[in-house]
Design an enzyme around this catalytic site. Structure first.
Site, PDB file in Angstrom:
ATOM      1  N   ARG A   1       0.587  -1.260   0.002  1.00 24.07           N
ATOM      2  CA  ARG A   1       0.100  -0.046   0.112  1.00 24.07           C
ATOM      3  C   ARG A   1       0.896   1.228   0.039  1.00 24.07           C
ATOM      4  O   ARG A   1       0.389   1.988  -0.847  1.00 24.07           O
ATOM      5  CB  ARG A   1      -0.946  -0.105   1.146  1.00 24.07           C
ATOM      6  CG  ARG A   1      -0.558   0.106   2.541  1.00 24.07           C
ATOM      7  CD  ARG A   1      -1.428  -0.145   3.378  1.00 24.07           C
ATOM      8  NE  ARG A   1      -1.981  -1.357   3.324  1.00 24.07           N
ATOM      9  CZ  ARG A   1      -3.482  -1.698   3.501  1.00 24.07           C
ATOM     10  NH1 ARG A   1      -4.333  -0.699   3.770  1.00 24.07           N
ATOM     11  NH2 ARG A   1      -3.837  -3.017   3.275  1.00 24.07           N
ATOM     12  N   THR A   2       1.907   1.383   0.876  1.00 26.37           N
ATOM     13  CA  THR A   2       2.709   2.449   0.739  1.00 26.37           C
ATOM     14  C   THR A   2       3.277   2.722  -0.536  1.00 26.37           C
ATOM     15  O   THR A   2       3.527   3.809  -1.120  1.00 26.37           O
ATOM     16  CB  THR A   2       3.719   2.586   1.920  1.00 26.37           C
ATOM     17  OG1 THR A   2       3.177   2.250   3.092  1.00 26.37           O
ATOM     18  CG2 THR A   2       4.638   3.696   1.947  1.00 26.37           C
TER      19      THR A   2
ATOM     20  N   LYS B   1      23.373  -9.036  -3.991  1.00 23.02           N
ATOM     21  CA  LYS B   1      24.863  -9.013  -4.120  1.00 23.02           C
ATOM     22  C   LYS B   1      25.638  -8.230  -3.152  1.00 23.02           C
ATOM     23  O   LYS B   1      26.855  -8.148  -3.446  1.00 23.02           O
ATOM     24  CB  LYS B   1      25.080  -8.599  -5.727  1.00 23.02           C
ATOM     25  CG  LYS B   1      24.356  -9.288  -6.581  1.00 23.02           C
ATOM     26  CD  LYS B   1      24.516  -8.744  -8.164  1.00 23.02           C
ATOM     27  CE  LYS B   1      23.433  -9.122  -9.044  1.00 23.02           C
ATOM     28  NZ  LYS B   1      23.357  -8.139 -10.054  1.00 23.02           N
TER      29      LYS B   1
ATOM     30  N   ARG C   1      12.303   2.922   1.785  1.00 26.58           N
ATOM     31  CA  ARG C   1      11.345   2.011   2.954  1.00 26.58           C
ATOM     32  C   ARG C   1      12.719   0.943   3.295  1.00 26.58           C
ATOM     33  O   ARG C   1      13.166   0.212   2.189  1.00 26.58           O
ATOM     34  CB  ARG C   1      10.223   1.325   2.426  1.00 26.58           C
ATOM     35  CG  ARG C   1       9.944   0.069   3.164  1.00 26.58           C
ATOM     36  CD  ARG C   1       9.259   0.316   4.337  1.00 26.58           C
ATOM     37  NE  ARG C   1       8.108   0.933   4.427  1.00 26.58           N
ATOM     38  CZ  ARG C   1       6.901   0.597   4.726  1.00 26.58           C
ATOM     39  NH1 ARG C   1       6.726  -0.716   4.547  1.00 26.58           N
ATOM     40  NH2 ARG C   1       5.771   1.186   4.503  1.00 26.58           N
TER      41      ARG C   1
ATOM     42  N   HIS D   1       7.612   7.029  10.215  1.00 31.32           N
ATOM     43  CA  HIS D   1       6.815   6.637   8.836  1.00 31.32           C
ATOM     44  C   HIS D   1       6.187   8.079   8.851  1.00 31.32           C
ATOM     45  O   HIS D   1       4.979   7.972   8.720  1.00 31.32           O
ATOM     46  CB  HIS D   1       6.066   5.706   9.127  1.00 31.32           C
ATOM     47  CG  HIS D   1       5.409   5.027   7.728  1.00 31.32           C
ATOM     48  ND1 HIS D   1       5.492   6.056   6.568  1.00 31.32           N
ATOM     49  CD2 HIS D   1       4.732   3.964   7.682  1.00 31.32           C
ATOM     50  CE1 HIS D   1       4.852   4.987   5.421  1.00 31.32           C
ATOM     51  NE2 HIS D   1       4.421   3.896   6.265  1.00 31.32           N
TER      52      HIS D   1
END
Lengths: 425, 324
Positions: free
Chosen positions: B62-63, B90, B112, B140
């Site tokens: 959703r974000t 990697k 995020r 957030h």
């Protein structure tokens, strides 16, 4: 080779001296000291306005060799030491391989013999592979030249194993240095548990992780009669426990590091990994307790816990970054700035904690300037203000908690066994 | 736009450093964008020619989608990078990844990350703007802004309102951002959680702490119910699911004792029957889906303001921030 250090304020608390004097060094030893010495010398150091102290003995240094020569080597670490006025270091045994057997110790001693520019004392691990399970052969290590045993970086969790280590160390007449951390409590914490860990959303390390382990190790020391030294004390309660043990006459000594008497967890506000240290930076109350402990002697020594890491290990997410900071080149200046300038301690007391205390704890005949003693000396300009910068370090690593800070007091000359081994340009 | 303040921050890393004026500007800007997303043609050219990368190190639907839609409504080009499809596996460091994205002439990175402080670290090393879409347990900010936007829309103000945040406060970045934002705006915030999930010193952030759900509900204008993450593996003690629902779950029964028009909020995704009963989630008090809609307007405002502030040639001439 004669060196005459003229008209410096000689601070030599082991001999009760704190006055302006001349010091004559000849043939590797302190030959004479007095109000005025008129003898000739090959080198004359004008120390007017400066402080003349015994070379610092730093009993908590990670030289990283063998195994992590990308962080530091015996050569670079000891050069850094000299730049900080440190003439003797005690090398921590958490190398790769660890200093848990005679072969490894010999290998390190060989490297020291070939590359060290300051004096290096070697400590051995307490358990094989520093795994906390099997005690090392203490007597063999002693014969190989180690002066203390420690699993620094971790603590032996099993009290029976710890007891066995203490018993063996006592028989071998070796000091045991305790890194006090109960990992069952500290877990995956990365900063002190409290308001800052809450604000930053980082996992906290409860102070009990240190305090409980200090308590346990003091108890085991009492049961076995083995003298112990508590490394990098960071909590107020630990100071109290050590004070009480000393009051009872136990042979317990302790050290704290410059960051614990000068910085709090508030420094972490920007997630700067140069403040990620184990044990973690604590609160203003703890800083005050460290200063109090240094003042009243509960804490015997200041030691840097010099822990070099590469930028690759520090310039990453906070949770993933290594713990630890370099300290050899800043410890004296931090002590001057935070303790002397702020009138917490006087010069004699600071020299007591940097030189005399460690020598006493280690049973090491230096840390003073009596006639006939090996001439390990640092000349310090107490008024010199300097900024700590990344490019200013002699050490291979620059992970300092004091980057960007202006500190007071700088070493101008370091003399080791009667030779000028460092002179600031 | 009545406010005189101008947005000057290159990044949005959290609500803690923001002033009340900056928060007001963000919310006011979001208000004008909300009008845009209600139109039939839901697009403005504000960020045409800008490139935005959504760099997501944690799974999020959703974000990420909300940021993507917000960016598209502003006519920006959007690229999504998720850990599965990138070189982070990697062993590339976050800073290197950021620098590589920047070298692709990207203007704005929405990040995020599961480590607290990751967005701040990236921002320190990049000239591109960085927007924190959630870092560890830390902040957030856009979630809190959309919560605040929804509260203001429904209640007409934030000053003096009573908001209770219920759930795993210790591990919640949503809680921290809401606490900073709401308290700066003059709201009264209560946090309610089992004692194990109340982090030490939280009251210093200006909140009232309780472990009683009844107390949290009593007199509250809104409750923000956090998602309980029982799958966490932090080695810490954690309550059992059913036990939690019995003690802290939001049920119709419990709402009877609260204000009739109490707003029920949730940052999603909801664990139905764990922190909230289904009939509450879908009930008349719930504004949960409106939060989702408002998320677009709020994220448009953030992208817009941050992009404007990071444009050196416009900094001097732009005085009034929001002209479109």
């Amino acid at each position: 080779m004669k060196i005459l250090i003229r008209q410096g304020r000689v601070v030599d608390p082991a001999n009760g001296i704190d006055e302006v004097r001349d010091v004559l060094v000849d043939n590797g030893v302190v030959a004479d000291s007095g109000r005025q010495i008129t003898k000739d010398a090959d080198t004359v150091i004008d120390a007017a306005g400066k402080i003349v102290i015994p070379g610092i003995i730093d009993m908590h240094v990670h030289l990283r060799e063998p195994g992590r020569e990308d962080k530091e080597t015996v050569a670079t670490g000891t050069r850094a030491a000299l730049a900080g006025g440190v003439t003797t270091v005690l090398a921590m045994p958490n190398t790769d391989p660890a200093m848990d057997g005679v072969e490894n110790v010999r290998r390190l001693s060989d490297i020291v013999g070939k590359t060290a520019v300051a004096r290096v004392l070697v400590s051995g691990a307490m358990t094989l592979g520093r795994a906390g399970r099997e005690p090392v052969a203490a007597k063999d290590l002693k014969r190989a030249g180690v002066v203390a045993l420690t699993d620094d970086g971790s603590s032996v969790d099993d009290p029976e194993v710890m007891k066995a280590v203490l018993q063996a160390a006592k028989e071998a007449k070796l000091l045991v240095i305790c890194h006090c951390e109960d990992r069952g409590i500290s877990g995956r914490g990365v900063v002190n548990l409290g308001y800052m860990s809450t604000r930053l959303g980082l996992q906290g390390i409860p102070r009990q992780a240190e305090v409980k382990r200090v308590e346990r190790d003091i108890e085991l020391a009492g049961m076995t009669g083995c003298p112990i030294h508590i490394a990098h004390v960071s909590c107020r309660e630990s100071v109290d426990l050590i004070w009480r043990a000393k009051e009872k006459g136990m042979r317990i000594t302790a050290e704290t590091a410059p960051h614990y008497f000068s910085l709090t967890e508030e420094a972490l506000a920007d997630y700067d990994t140069n403040f990620k240290i184990n044990p973690p930076l604590r609160t203003a109350e703890d800083v005050a307790a460290m200063r109090g402990g240094l003042k009243d002697g509960t804490i015997d020594c200041i030691a840097s816990d010099h822990a070099p890491h590469t930028e690759n290990e520090k310039e990453i997410e906070f949770d993933r970054a290594e713990f630890g900071v370099v300290g050899l080149e800043t410890e004296l200046a931090v002590a001057i700035t935070e303790l002397i300038e702020k009138h917490v301690l006087g010069w004699p007391q600071v020299v007591e904690r940097l030189c005399v205390g460690p020598a006493r704890v280690l049973g090491y005949g230096r840390g003073h300037l009596k006639a006939g003693a090996p001439a390990d000396i640092a000349v310090v300009d107490p008024a010199a203000a300097w900024e700590v910068t990344k490019n200013g370090f002699v050490s291979k690593s620059r992970n300092s908690a004091f980057l960007g800070r202006t500190l007071k007091g700088r070493v101008t000359h370091t003399i080791l066994d009667g030779e000028v081994v460092f002179a600031r340009q | 736009m009545k406010t005189k303040s101008v947005w000057t921050r290159k990044d949005l890393l959290g609500l803690e450093p923001l002033t009340r004026e900056e928060l007001e500007l963000l919310l006011a800007t979001a208000e004008s964008f909300k009008e845009v997303i209600g139109r039939t043609v839901k697009k403005v050219p504000a960020l045409r020619g800008k490139t935005i990368v959504n760099l997501f190190y944690e799974p999020s639907t959703r974000t990420r989608v909300s940021f993507e839609i917000a960016a598209k409504r502003l006519s920006a080009d959007v690229i999504n990078i998720a850990t599965e499809s990138s070189s982070v596996r990697k062993g590339e460091t976050l800073i290197d990844t950021g620098r590589n994205i920047e070298a692709l002439k990207v203007d704005l990175i929405v990040v995020r990350h599961n480590c607290s402080g990751a967005a701040a670290m990236l921002a320190r090393h990049l000239r591109a703007s960085v927007i924190n879409a959630g870092d560890g347990w830390h902040e957030h900010p856009t979630q809190a802004l959309l919560d605040m936007f929804t509260l203001k829309e429904k209640l007409g103000r934030l000053e003096g309102i009573r908001v209770s945040i219920v759930g795993d406060i210790a591990h919640s970045r949503v809680a921290r951002s809401n606490i900073w934002g709401l308290t700066k705006m003059g709201a009264h915030v209560t946090v309610c959680a089992p004692p194990l999930l109340v982090p030490p010193g939280i009251e210093r952030m200006g909140v009232h702490v309780t472990s009683s759900i009844e107390e949290a509900l009593d007199g509250a204008d809104a409750i923000n119910v956090l998602r309980m993450q029982f799958e966490r593996d932090t080695g810490e003690a954690f309550p059992k699911q059913l036990e939690y629902f019995k003690t802290y779950g939001i049920t119709v029964e419990r709402l009877k004792k609260a204000k009739e028009n109490l707003l029920v909020m949730h940052p999603g995704p909801i664990n139905r029957g764990i922190e909230m009963a289904s009939d509450v989630a879908d009930g008349v008090n719930s504004v949960i889906l409106e939060q989702v809609t408002n998320g677009i307007a709020v994220r448009m405002a953030v992208l817009f303001l941050v992009a404007q502030a990071n444009e050196p040639e416009k900094k001097s001439e732009k005085k009034n921030g929001t002209k479109r």
